[in-house]
Design an enzyme around this catalytic site. Structure first.
Site, PDB file in Angstrom:
ATOM      1  CG  ASP A 480      -2.187   0.743   1.073  1.00 42.88           C
ATOM      2  OD1 ASP A 480      -2.295   1.530   0.113  1.00 42.88           O
ATOM      3  OD2 ASP A 480      -3.085   0.580   1.927  1.00 42.88           O
ATOM      4  CG  ASP A 550      -9.495   2.369  -0.689  1.00 41.92           C
ATOM      5  OD1 ASP A 550      -9.060   1.213  -0.811  1.00 41.92           O
ATOM      6  OD2 ASP A 550      -8.881   3.259  -0.076  1.00 41.92           O
TER       7      ASP A 550
HETATM    8  C1  DGJ Z   1      -5.858   1.921   1.802  1.00 44.70           C
HETATM    9  C2  DGJ Z   1      -6.189   0.720   0.973  1.00 44.70           C
HETATM   10  O1  DGJ Z   1      -6.671   1.103  -0.261  1.00 44.70           O
HETATM   11  C3  DGJ Z   1      -7.201  -0.126   1.729  1.00 44.70           C
HETATM   12  O2  DGJ Z   1      -7.606  -1.205   0.957  1.00 44.70           O
HETATM   13  C4  DGJ Z   1      -6.588  -0.580   3.014  1.00 44.70           C
HETATM   14  O3  DGJ Z   1      -5.515  -1.444   2.751  1.00 44.70           O
HETATM   15  C5  DGJ Z   1      -6.113   0.611   3.825  1.00 44.70           C
HETATM   16  N1  DGJ Z   1      -5.294   1.503   3.067  1.00 44.70           N
HETATM   17  C6  DGJ Z   1      -5.359   0.167   5.045  1.00 44.70           C
HETATM   18  O4  DGJ Z   1      -4.803   1.198   5.735  1.00 44.70           O
END
Ligand code: DGJ
Length: 756
Positions: A480, A550
């Site tokens: 990430d 997301d």
């Molecule tokens: C952002 C990501 O896009 C999410 O899927 C998740 O992993 C969060 N960060 C976790 O902090």
């Protein structure tokens, strides 16, 4: 796909069975763009395309040739300061501040295959006969510099990969202030420009507008990511070009940081396309013996509309950009813990969810953020990659052993480029934070960014991660990245090199990926950046799949996945079914519609399956069976966009995948809102063999092709020219079948060729 050079005309012709790319060397020694488009006869003499015109007040370097002016000549890699008033492809500054550079043809090499440009990612060949490469060298002896332009043309794909290298051979120090990966001057402006734009949670929406005089661009100046806002991609489509037909040129950059993709139209209708690292914050000193290599750009030509362009990108990016053992493997059905637990979990909770997931057929449990340091919220522990023993008493190895016993693999979330102020790493190395310690630093999501332009920082993070992963049983990593660069200053870097920091950061990121991949070749990497802020070809090289957004809402995802598919193959798109009401937009779609959208990617769940009732769990079990049965077709087949959710009222959308042998196809049709008294409806398909007959079965409940249900048996030509009949009695008729009633409808059809 030879590359030919005619020494008399000094003309280069790169061609394969679909495209031709032609340029010549002008009398001033610079390369001049002649043609890029549909294939021409190999001996076509295109020098007549080198138009010259005597225009008022134009700048002319030859007193006896008033027609020769770089102001109006279409070029391959233009510089400034020699008569061209448009935006240059490169800027090189001499020790005394002069930026006048005169690169002239000095030679060339043509060879089979393609070289790597590590640590930068790039497309590659697996056998020399898959491509030919031209290295065109230009030199400016006065300043002791060389410019090398690289062109690779691929067999069977209407694409040319390009990049540039600038070398400092002499004693005079130089500073490179701009170096685009590709520049292409086209003879007219009769196009629409298409780009992918958005924001967090609505990434890569398609925007199409007429090309205008002047400069139009998309960009990232976020330093460490290509961004949610724009994608390193730009296309020009003829006005009559649509999904199925028409001329389209696509540009894409294999890079994950600052970029600029620009179309400049001058007042004589010439369109200059460019893509490369954004010059705004870039400054790269070159001393004797040093060189700078730009990232690679990929140029695609399609005469089969946007789908044709996408097929070229998909083929190249899925098979010759994505790399590693997972490239051609079917991707595991996974369950990600993020929306199920966020950071509130302990081992018992994790095991409960994972065991239920395993029972329903999920293959991989991904433990997202919150497993390390003492991370209970976003304010701590980034940089301390040790398991939190309060939550996981047996550590990662203990958890993975228990999951293995339950029949499910373990994946782990990491965010290696970041640091929390509340971390041991910060306390030990405050100067490893990217930023100027004399200034207030912006926090984003409570965190700072590590200075990955410094190799020792990258190495320290590698050591930590290596320790966690060695012998851990972890088979998947979600990598990430949740903030952009703000105060860009490297505390370990001399003043003259501060302009290198952003690009060096990206090289540090790529280096860490390469080291981890080499150390753990069996691990499947999925890239992520607050959803889809790093959904770019640079990442795809290292991580064959990426978290698309997301936003897991099915209606939003139709648009996001449709837009992403302009460039990126389905095998790269992480797509999960999440709980309702949806966390991002609070919508409630049926479980089967959520699955029918998520199937078209790398499939998984983003929810606590123990919270579903028995009937829903049974539905999930059937969805997983369906995905396992058809994932090779979905992830490796040819994808066609059929109905555009950005067009008209956006109420319907459709797409399909066809197996490479055209024996099988899967079609999905989505209708957002039910309309009263809907009209007759047909959906023309694509990619089928016109001569073969196919049996189309509706996929009941989006899980089971129904051999006993009504089925149509028609020629591929009929399905493509006339369409699949979708008319239904969904409104105004009380006895209509329930599966075609209501909002958020998804219908799927499986087509199988007879005698296949
Ligand atoms: C952002 C990501 O896009 C999410 O899927 C998740 O992993 C969060 N960060 C976790 O902090």
């Amino acid at each position: 796909m030879p590359i030919e050079f005619n020494p008399e005309t000094r003309q280069f012709h790169l061609y394969n069975d679909q495209i031709s790319y032609l340029f010549d060397i002008m009398k001033n020694g610079q390369p001049e763009q002649l043609y890029f488009g549909r294939k021409l006869p190999k001996d076509a003499d295109c020098l007549y395309l080198a138009e010259r015109c005597r225009r008022d007040m134009q700048a002319c370097p030859y007193p006896d040739d008033p027609q020769f002016s770089l102001e109006h000549i279409r070029q391959e890699y233009p510089g400034g300061g020699t008569g061209d008033m448009r935006v240059p492809a490169f800027v090189l500054e001499r020790a005394d501040g002069s930026r006048i550079v005169d690169f002239r043809y000095a030679g060339h090499r043509i060879y089979a295959g393609k070289k790597e440009i590590l640590p930068l990612p790039s497309t590659y060949t697996e056998a020399p006969e898959e491509a030919q490469t031209l290295e065109l060298t230009l030199a400016d002896p006065q300043i002791g510099a060389r410019l090398i332009l690289y062109y690779t043309i691929f067999r069977g794909v209407p694409a040319v990969a390009r990049h540039a290298e600038i070398c400092c051979d002499g004693q005079e120090p130089l500073v490179l202030e701009a170096a685009m990966s590709l520049s292409l001057d086209l003879p007219d402006m009769d196009y629409d420009r298409i780009d992918l734009a958005g924001a967090w949670s609505r990434e890569r929406h398609i925007r199409r507008r007429p090309l205008e005089y002047g400069i139009q661009s998309v960009y990232s100046l976020r330093g460490s990511c290509s961004s949610h806002q724009f994608n390193p991609f730009l296309a020009l489509a003829r006005k009559d070009a649509g999904e199925k037909s028409g001329e389209v040129i696509g540009l894409s950059l294999v890079y994950s940081g600052d970029f600029l993709a620009q179309a400049e139209v001058d007042n004589f209708h010439v369109t200059r396309l460019m893509i490369g690292i954004h010059p705004q914050e870039f400054r790269w000193p070159l001393r004797q013996g040093a060189s700078f290599v730009t990232p690679e750009a990929v140029l695609v030509y399609s005469q089969e509309g946007l789908n044709g362009m996408s097929h070229a990108f998909h083929t190249l990016y899925r098979t010759r950009l994505a790399s590693g053992v997972w490239r051609d493997r079917e991707r595991p059905v996974l369950l990600n813990s993020w929306e199920a637990t966020y950071m509130r979990f302990d081992e018992a909770r994790i095991l409960g969810i994972a065991r239920k997931a395993a029972e329903l057929g999920v293959e991989l449990f991904v433990l997202d953020d919150g497993w390390f340091g003492h991370r209970d919220n976003t304010d701590s522990s980034l940089g301390d990659w040790r398991p939190d023993l309060r939550k996981l008493p047996g550590g990662i190895c203990g958890l993975s052993a228990k999951l293995k016993a339950a029949g499910i693999g373990l994946g782990l979330w990491i965010e290696p480029e970041m640091i929390s102020e509340d971390s041991d790493l910060y306390r030990a190395h405050p100067d490893w934070v990217l930023g100027d310690s004399r200034r207030t630093l912006c926090r984003v999501r409570g965190q700072y960014m590590l200075d990955f332009s410094r190799p020792e920082v990258v190495e320290a993070i590698f050591q930590q991660l290596q320790q966690v992963l060695t012998g851990s049983g972890v088979s998947y990593i979600k990598w990430d990245h949740n903030r952009s660069m703000t105060e860009v200053f490297s505390q370990g870097t001399p003043a003259a090199e501060q302009g290198c920091v952003r690009h060096r950061f990206i090289l540090g990121l790529y280096t860490l990926y390469a080291k981890l991949r080499a150390a753990f070749p069996e691990i499947l990497f999925e890239s992520c950046a607050s959803g889809g802020a790093r959904f770019d070809p640079g990442m795809l090289y290292f991580a064959p799949q990426a978290w698309t957004s997301d936003d897991t809402d099915a209606v939003e995802r139709i648009r996001i996945q449709y837009g992403s598919s302009l460039v990126y193959p389905l095998s790269s798109m992480g797509a999960h079914v999440s709980a309702v009401p949806n966390e991002q937009v609070h919508r409630c779609e049926p479980l089967r519609t959520r699955a029918a959208v998520a199937y078209f990617g790398t499939f998984g769940y983003e929810m606590d399956l123990t919270k579903l009732n028995a009937q829903e769990q049974e539905e999930v079990r059937r969805q997983i069976l369906f995905m396992k049965r058809y994932r090779r077709l979905i992830q490796q087949g040819d994808f066609y966009r059929l109905r555009d959710p950005f067009a008209g009222d956006g109420n319907t959308a459709a797409w399909m995948v066809v197996s490479p042998d055209r024996a099988q196809a899967l079609v999905a049709y989505y209708r957002i809102l039910q309309r009263p008294e809907a009209g007759y409806e047909r959906l023309p398909l694509m990619g089928l063999d016109p001569e073969r007959r196919y049996r189309a079965l509706e996929v009941k409940g989006c899980t089971e092709p129904d051999p006993d249900g009504p089925s149509a048996c028609r020629y591929g030509a009929e399905f493509c020219q006339i369409g699949l009949i979708l008319s239904d009695e969904s409104s105004g008729c009380r006895n209509a079948a329930p599966e075609v009633q209501g909002d958020y409808l998804a219908r799927m059809f499986l087509l199988c060729a007879e005698n296949a």
